[in-house]
Design a protein around this motif. Sequence first.
Motif, PDB file in Angstrom:
ATOM      1  N   LEU A  29       0.821  -1.199   0.000  1.00 22.60           N
ATOM      2  CA  LEU A  29       0.000   0.000   0.000  1.00 22.60           C
ATOM      3  C   LEU A  29       0.861   1.259   0.000  1.00 22.60           C
ATOM      4  CD1 LEU A  29      -2.800  -0.988   2.530  1.00 22.60           C
ATOM      5  CD2 LEU A  29      -3.014  -0.750   0.053  1.00 22.60           C
ATOM      6  N   VAL A  30       1.979   1.189   0.759  1.00 26.94           N
ATOM      7  CA  VAL A  30       2.861   2.343   0.863  1.00 26.94           C
ATOM      8  C   VAL A  30       3.716   2.465  -0.395  1.00 26.94           C
ATOM      9  CG1 VAL A  30       4.755   3.350   2.213  1.00 26.94           C
ATOM     10  CG2 VAL A  30       2.886   2.200   3.370  1.00 26.94           C
ATOM     11  N   GLY A  31       4.024   1.328  -1.022  1.00 26.87           N
ATOM     12  CA  GLY A  31       4.809   1.368  -2.245  1.00 26.87           C
ATOM     13  C   GLY A  31       6.298   1.163  -2.016  1.00 26.87           C
ATOM     14  N   THR A  32       6.657   0.506  -0.970  1.00 25.39           N
ATOM     15  CA  THR A  32       8.074   0.218  -0.719  1.00 25.39           C
ATOM     16  C   THR A  32       8.280  -1.276  -0.589  1.00 25.39           C
ATOM     17  OG1 THR A  32       7.799   0.381   1.668  1.00 25.39           O
ATOM     18  CG2 THR A  32       8.436   2.392   0.505  1.00 25.39           C
ATOM     19  N   GLU A  33       9.517  -1.671  -0.675  1.00 26.62           N
ATOM     20  CA  GLU A  33       9.889  -3.085  -0.526  1.00 26.62           C
ATOM     21  C   GLU A  33      10.318  -3.346   0.915  1.00 26.62           C
ATOM     22  OE1 GLU A  33       9.925  -5.664  -2.784  1.00 26.62           O
ATOM     23  OE2 GLU A  33       8.746  -4.288  -4.021  1.00 26.62           O
ATOM     24  N   PRO A  34      10.082  -4.554   1.417  1.00 29.27           N
ATOM     25  CA  PRO A  34      10.534  -4.872   2.778  1.00 29.27           C
ATOM     26  C   PRO A  34      12.063  -4.882   2.848  1.00 29.27           C
ATOM     27  CG  PRO A  34       9.640  -6.833   1.725  1.00 29.27           C
ATOM     28  CD  PRO A  34       9.387  -5.670   0.800  1.00 29.27           C
ATOM     29  N   VAL A  35      12.569  -4.434   3.967  1.00 23.43           N
ATOM     30  CA  VAL A  35      14.013  -4.369   4.172  1.00 23.43           C
ATOM     31  C   VAL A  35      14.432  -5.615   4.947  1.00 23.43           C
ATOM     32  CG1 VAL A  35      15.879  -3.052   5.223  1.00 23.43           C
ATOM     33  CG2 VAL A  35      13.919  -1.874   4.249  1.00 23.43           C
ATOM     34  N   LYS A  36      15.437  -6.310   4.447  1.00 21.96           N
ATOM     35  CA  LYS A  36      15.950  -7.490   5.139  1.00 21.96           C
ATOM     36  C   LYS A  36      16.823  -7.043   6.294  1.00 21.96           C
ATOM     37  CE  LYS A  36      14.695 -10.934   2.383  1.00 21.96           C
ATOM     38  NZ  LYS A  36      14.141 -12.183   2.748  1.00 21.96           N
ATOM     39  N   LYS A  37      16.546  -7.581   7.460  1.00 24.96           N
ATOM     40  CA  LYS A  37      17.353  -7.245   8.627  1.00 24.96           C
ATOM     41  C   LYS A  37      18.552  -8.173   8.675  1.00 24.96           C
ATOM     42  CE  LYS A  37      13.541  -5.703  11.509  1.00 24.96           C
ATOM     43  NZ  LYS A  37      12.804  -5.952  12.739  1.00 24.96           N
ATOM     44  N   MET A  38      19.661  -7.652   9.184  1.00 26.57           N
ATOM     45  CA  MET A  38      20.848  -8.479   9.393  1.00 26.57           C
ATOM     46  C   MET A  38      20.607  -9.321  10.632  1.00 26.57           C
ATOM     47  SD  MET A  38      23.130  -8.067   7.097  1.00 26.57           S
ATOM     48  CE  MET A  38      24.523  -8.788   7.888  1.00 26.57           C
ATOM     49  N   VAL A  39      20.663 -10.601  10.448  1.00 27.64           N
ATOM     50  CA  VAL A  39      20.429 -11.516  11.560  1.00 27.64           C
ATOM     51  C   VAL A  39      21.764 -12.129  11.956  1.00 27.64           C
ATOM     52  CG1 VAL A  39      19.209 -13.601  12.288  1.00 27.64           C
ATOM     53  CG2 VAL A  39      18.140 -12.013  10.680  1.00 27.64           C
ATOM     54  N   SER A  40      22.042 -12.087  13.240  1.00 28.18           N
ATOM     55  CA  SER A  40      23.283 -12.709  13.696  1.00 28.18           C
ATOM     56  C   SER A  40      23.149 -14.213  13.563  1.00 28.18           C
ATOM     57  CB  SER A  40      23.556 -12.323  15.151  1.00 28.18           C
ATOM     58  OG  SER A  40      22.530 -12.800  15.966  1.00 28.18           O
ATOM     59  N   PRO A  41      24.265 -14.906  13.386  1.00 28.65           N
ATOM     60  CA  PRO A  41      24.190 -16.356  13.206  1.00 28.65           C
ATOM     61  C   PRO A  41      23.589 -17.009  14.454  1.00 28.65           C
ATOM     62  CG  PRO A  41      26.473 -15.637  13.428  1.00 28.65           C
ATOM     63  CD  PRO A  41      25.623 -14.415  13.369  1.00 28.65           C
ATOM     64  N   SER A  42      22.748 -17.986  14.202  1.00 22.83           N
ATOM     65  CA  SER A  42      22.090 -18.651  15.327  1.00 22.83           C
ATOM     66  C   SER A  42      23.081 -19.552  16.047  1.00 22.83           C
ATOM     67  CB  SER A  42      20.909 -19.482  14.836  1.00 22.83           C
ATOM     68  OG  SER A  42      21.390 -20.588  14.086  1.00 22.83           O
ATOM     69  N   LEU A  43      22.684 -19.993  17.207  1.00 21.61           N
ATOM     70  CA  LEU A  43      23.523 -20.850  18.028  1.00 21.61           C
ATOM     71  C   LEU A  43      23.778 -22.173  17.315  1.00 21.61           C
ATOM     72  CD1 LEU A  43      24.935 -21.111  20.736  1.00 21.61           C
ATOM     73  CD2 LEU A  43      22.814 -21.971  21.690  1.00 21.61           C
ATOM     74  N   GLN A  44      22.778 -22.670  16.607  1.00 23.96           N
ATOM     75  CA  GLN A  44      22.945 -23.931  15.895  1.00 23.96           C
ATOM     76  C   GLN A  44      24.001 -23.802  14.790  1.00 23.96           C
ATOM     77  OE1 GLN A  44      21.714 -26.837  16.651  1.00 23.96           O
ATOM     78  NE2 GLN A  44      20.545 -26.020  18.364  1.00 23.96           N
TER      79      GLN A  44
END
Length: 160
Positions: free
Chosen positions: A13-28
């Motif tokens: 609706l707003v006309g923008t794309e979702p921004v991917k967040k930097m995710v730290s590596p998981s414990l696994q």
Amino acid sequence: MARSAKTKHVLDLVGTEPVKKMVSPSLQELKGKAPPLLKPPTVTIAEEMSELTGLPVEEFQSSAPEPPQEEPPSVMRGFTFIVGELINQELKTVVDRFNLTPTDSNLWELTRSAIETIRPEFARDEEEYFEKCEKLRPRVIKEMTKAAVRIAAKDKRSRE
């Protein structure tokens, strides 16, 4: 709508794309990787000291203190409190056998029962230690078992 679907709808609706967040590596992910290895230093401390002082490297290498010589653990020093040693050795076994919760009060009850009823004995050397342990172990187990039965009965009554 799922949360991600809601977010996508609002962004459309707003006309923008979702921004991917930097995710730290998981414990696994980290568990599967080996830890980074440290590189050994290319210059030793003796070489650095030699450069700073102008003295030969050998003087710094030979002056390193030698590690203290330890006596073998089989050599006993002083006196050993036999009943206390046996209590330490048998405590976990009794707790596990009677499914007791290892709280301070329960462990104290088990310890106190053996200390109060069995005369303390001490050993100076290994031969005397093993002889007295062999003699006193059944008595310590018996007293701790009596106390464990009392504790288990008390716990069972309190749960009902």
